[in-house]
Design a protein around this motif. Structure first.
Motif, PDB file in Angstrom:
ATOM      1  N   VAL A  78       0.846  -1.198   0.000  1.00 23.46           N
ATOM      2  CA  VAL A  78       0.000   0.000   0.000  1.00 23.46           C
ATOM      3  C   VAL A  78       0.880   1.246   0.000  1.00 23.46           C
ATOM      4  O   VAL A  78       1.618   1.495   0.950  1.00 23.46           O
ATOM      5  N   SER A  79       0.783   2.025  -1.074  1.00 24.32           N
ATOM      6  CA  SER A  79       1.602   3.240  -1.181  1.00 24.32           C
ATOM      7  C   SER A  79       0.792   4.510  -0.974  1.00 24.32           C
ATOM      8  O   SER A  79       1.358   5.566  -0.719  1.00 24.32           O
ATOM      9  N   ALA A 108       3.758   6.522   0.193  1.00 28.23           N
ATOM     10  CA  ALA A 108       4.355   7.585  -0.612  1.00 28.23           C
ATOM     11  C   ALA A 108       3.427   8.776  -0.779  1.00 28.23           C
ATOM     12  O   ALA A 108       3.899   9.905  -0.945  1.00 28.23           O
ATOM     13  N   THR A 109       2.111   8.520  -0.734  1.00 31.88           N
ATOM     14  CA  THR A 109       1.142   9.576  -1.014  1.00 31.88           C
ATOM     15  C   THR A 109       0.056   9.594   0.040  1.00 31.88           C
ATOM     16  O   THR A 109      -0.508   8.543   0.371  1.00 31.88           O
ATOM     17  N   VAL A 110      -0.218  10.771   0.560  1.00 31.70           N
ATOM     18  CA  VAL A 110      -1.357  10.984   1.448  1.00 31.70           C
ATOM     19  C   VAL A 110      -2.369  11.814   0.667  1.00 31.70           C
ATOM     20  O   VAL A 110      -2.059  12.908   0.197  1.00 31.70           O
ATOM     21  N   ARG A 111      -3.571  11.260   0.512  1.00 33.64           N
ATOM     22  CA  ARG A 111      -4.630  11.979  -0.174  1.00 33.64           C
ATOM     23  C   ARG A 111      -5.686  12.418   0.840  1.00 33.64           C
ATOM     24  O   ARG A 111      -5.966  11.696   1.794  1.00 33.64           O
ATOM     25  N   PHE A 165      -0.053  20.683   6.156  1.00 35.51           N
ATOM     26  CA  PHE A 165       0.173  20.280   4.772  1.00 35.51           C
ATOM     27  C   PHE A 165       1.658  20.413   4.416  1.00 35.51           C
ATOM     28  O   PHE A 165       2.232  19.526   3.774  1.00 35.51           O
ATOM     29  N   GLU A 166       2.270  21.502   4.836  1.00 38.48           N
ATOM     30  CA  GLU A 166       3.703  21.695   4.572  1.00 38.48           C
ATOM     31  C   GLU A 166       4.529  20.604   5.243  1.00 38.48           C
ATOM     32  O   GLU A 166       5.538  20.127   4.691  1.00 38.48           O
ATOM     33  N   GLN A 167       4.110  20.187   6.415  1.00 37.75           N
ATOM     34  CA  GLN A 167       4.818  19.138   7.147  1.00 37.75           C
ATOM     35  C   GLN A 167       4.772  17.811   6.387  1.00 37.75           C
ATOM     36  O   GLN A 167       5.770  17.078   6.336  1.00 37.75           O
ATOM     37  N   VAL A 168       3.634  17.520   5.785  1.00 36.75           N
ATOM     38  CA  VAL A 168       3.510  16.292   4.993  1.00 36.75           C
ATOM     39  C   VAL A 168       4.479  16.325   3.816  1.00 36.75           C
ATOM     40  O   VAL A 168       5.205  15.353   3.555  1.00 36.75           O
ATOM     41  N   GLY A 216       8.612  14.253   2.751  1.00 35.03           N
ATOM     42  CA  GLY A 216       8.898  13.498   1.544  1.00 35.03           C
ATOM     43  C   GLY A 216       7.696  12.773   0.967  1.00 35.03           C
ATOM     44  O   GLY A 216       7.849  11.954   0.052  1.00 35.03           O
ATOM     45  N   LYS A 217       6.529  13.094   1.470  1.00 32.28           N
ATOM     46  CA  LYS A 217       5.312  12.480   0.951  1.00 32.28           C
ATOM     47  C   LYS A 217       4.659  13.420  -0.064  1.00 32.28           C
ATOM     48  O   LYS A 217       4.747  14.638   0.066  1.00 32.28           O
ATOM     49  N   GLN A 218       3.989  12.842  -1.047  1.00 32.09           N
ATOM     50  CA  GLN A 218       3.148  13.657  -1.898  1.00 32.09           C
ATOM     51  C   GLN A 218       1.821  13.874  -1.189  1.00 32.09           C
ATOM     52  O   GLN A 218       1.216  12.929  -0.700  1.00 32.09           O
TER      53      GLN A 218
END
Length: 460
Positions: free
Chosen positions: A189-190, A221-224, A250-253, A257-259
């Motif tokens: 799960v990415s 890799a990605t938080v939506r 949001f900036e912290q995410v 290194g996460k999108q």
């Protein structure tokens, strides 16, 4: 429409008990008010000051698209059900009968389409995980319990069952413990999609408790974040008390290194025309987040090419990415909002032809159905007859992604269940399209692709 809101306006939700006040302020006729009151016994209704003053054009009610989008309308329920609701709601002695009728109507509205409750709930160590869905290999949906409401409710929403107060119908996770355990056991799960409801109804402090733990998981890799807040309450990112705090989150995410993908729902160009909405998008994009835009094609609101062309161009102009045009799901007031697939193809293609290249990222019309996301690429005319050209854009079985197939043209078909898959299609694809998942990520043959919505309601 009314003048703008004060910069420091605090959020306040309005529901059925505020209908008299809304009608008095904006001049809604008594008949319309009573229709909304009656239907809101079954369908969730919630608006706020921004929706009332910035979005709805009260001079065009009831035909105004934004009024149709937010206020339940005559015709959304079966006429006999609506009449019976009216009779029972007028007599205090019929409260038990009214409650039973409401429950019966909701059950017939297919509250969990596409097997989301039956097939998508994952298990960890033999236990079902509340508030999670895992349909596609790389993506898990996460429903934080405190985010299972919205700043306003869309009348078409396929997740209407989240908002009616029935715990048995609701996806909600009390905290991220189950999610974190599941992610540790499933490094494939990415992407984690935080959804609802709307996660942005939460305070930044609460949202942080669900987001921060994901930042230390290497496989993610990605938080939506799925949200309608830019359209229905852009102050969440501009003037709310913790608006700056949420942007710092949001900036912290991004810094981790996460999108960060903000999956923004815009159903009509008017939602992007206001200064507060444009300002909110600017602030979100300044954090490094990418904004992707999606919405369904819905009758009475956006079922014409010019609306979509205008919307997609506005999204690109605002620095966002047009992503999906969905087919309205077979749930809730589906008969009122559905657009036949043949017309959906015409609308999509006519709008698409008007777009500049940067806006042609959009995909559609797409059905998010039980086996996966099915895109209708067009209609093929052959000596054998006419066919819908379809393709698996996403699938429970990753091996099926991208696979084309076809179905005989039906001018009345509005969903995958209405189609009869061409028997010449490859056996594995045919089995998937005619099958029923036995567990997340698997399919078993045996149920026809044209299983009725009523059967799926029973299964759910």
């Amino acid at each position: 429409m009314a003048a703008g809101l004060p910069a420091t306006e605090r959020f306040r939700a309005y529901g059925p008990r505020h209908l008299d006040d809304i009608a008095a302020r904006f001049g809604a006729p008594d008949q319309i008010r009573e229709t909304v009151r009656r239907l809101s016994l079954v369908l969730p209704f919630r608006v706020n000051e921004y929706v009332l003053t910035h979005l709805v054009d009260w001079d065009r009610v009831p035909d105004d698209p934004l009024f149709q989008l937010t206020f339940p309308q005559h015709g959304m329920l079966d006429a006999a059900d609506e009449e019976q609701l009216g009779k029972l709601s007028e007599d205090p002695g019929d409260r038990l009968l009214l409650r039973d009728l409401v429950g019966d109507i909701r059950a017939r509205l297919n509250p969990h389409p596409s097997g989301q409750q039956q097939y998508n709930v994952p298990h960890h160590e033999g236990t079902a995980l509340p508030g999670l869905q895992h349909k596609y290999h790389e993506t898990v949906l996460y429903f934080p319990g405190q985010g299972q409401t919205c700043h306003a409710y869309c009348t078409y929403c396929f997740r209407w069952a989240q908002f009616v107060g029935d715990a048995d119908l609701r996806f909600a996770a009390p905290d991220p413990t189950g999610l974190l355990a599941y992610l540790a056991a499933h490094p494939e799960v990415s992407d984690v999609l935080i959804t609802g409801g709307d996660p942005m109804v939460m305070s930044t402090e609460r949202l942080r408790r669900h987001v921060e733990p994901l930042l230390g998981i290497e496989s993610v890799a990605t938080v939506r974040i799925g949200t309608k807040s830019v359209a229905y309450w852009p102050q969440r990112f501009t003037t709310d008390q913790d608006a700056d705090d949420v942007l710092r989150l949001f900036e912290q995410v991004v810094a981790a290194g996460k999108q960060l993908a903000v999956m923004a729902h815009f159903s009509h160009p008017r939602e992007l025309e206001t200064a507060p909405a444009r300002h909110a998008l600017q602030r979100i994009r300044a954090t490094g987040a990418v904004v992707y835009c999606q919405a369904p094609l819905i009758a009475h609101v956006n079922d014409d090419p010019a609306t979509w062309s205008t919307l997609w161009r506005a999204e690109v102009a605002a620095g966002a990415v047009p992503y999906y045009l969905f087919v309205e799901r077979d749930t809730g007031p589906h008969e009122y909002f559905k657009v036949p697939l043949a017309r959906a193809v015409e609308i999509f293609q006519a709008a698409y032809r008007t777009l500049p290249g940067l806006a042609r990222t959009v995909r559609g019309p797409v059905m998010s159905a039980t086996p996966g996301k099915v895109v209708v690429d067009g209609v093929q005319r052959t000596p054998e007859g006419s066919f819908f050209q379809l393709r698996m854009l996403q699938a429970r079985d990753p091996a099926l992604v991208g696979r084309p197939f076809r179905a005989p043209f039906d001018p009345h078909a509005a969903w995958l269940d209405d189609l009869h898959i061409d028997p010449a299609s490859p056996p594995d694809l045919t089995a998937a399209l005619r099958g029923v998942p036995t567990a997340t990520g698997t399919l078993a043959a045996g149920t026809a692709a044209h299983t009725s919505a009523a059967q799926e309601t029973t299964a759910s």
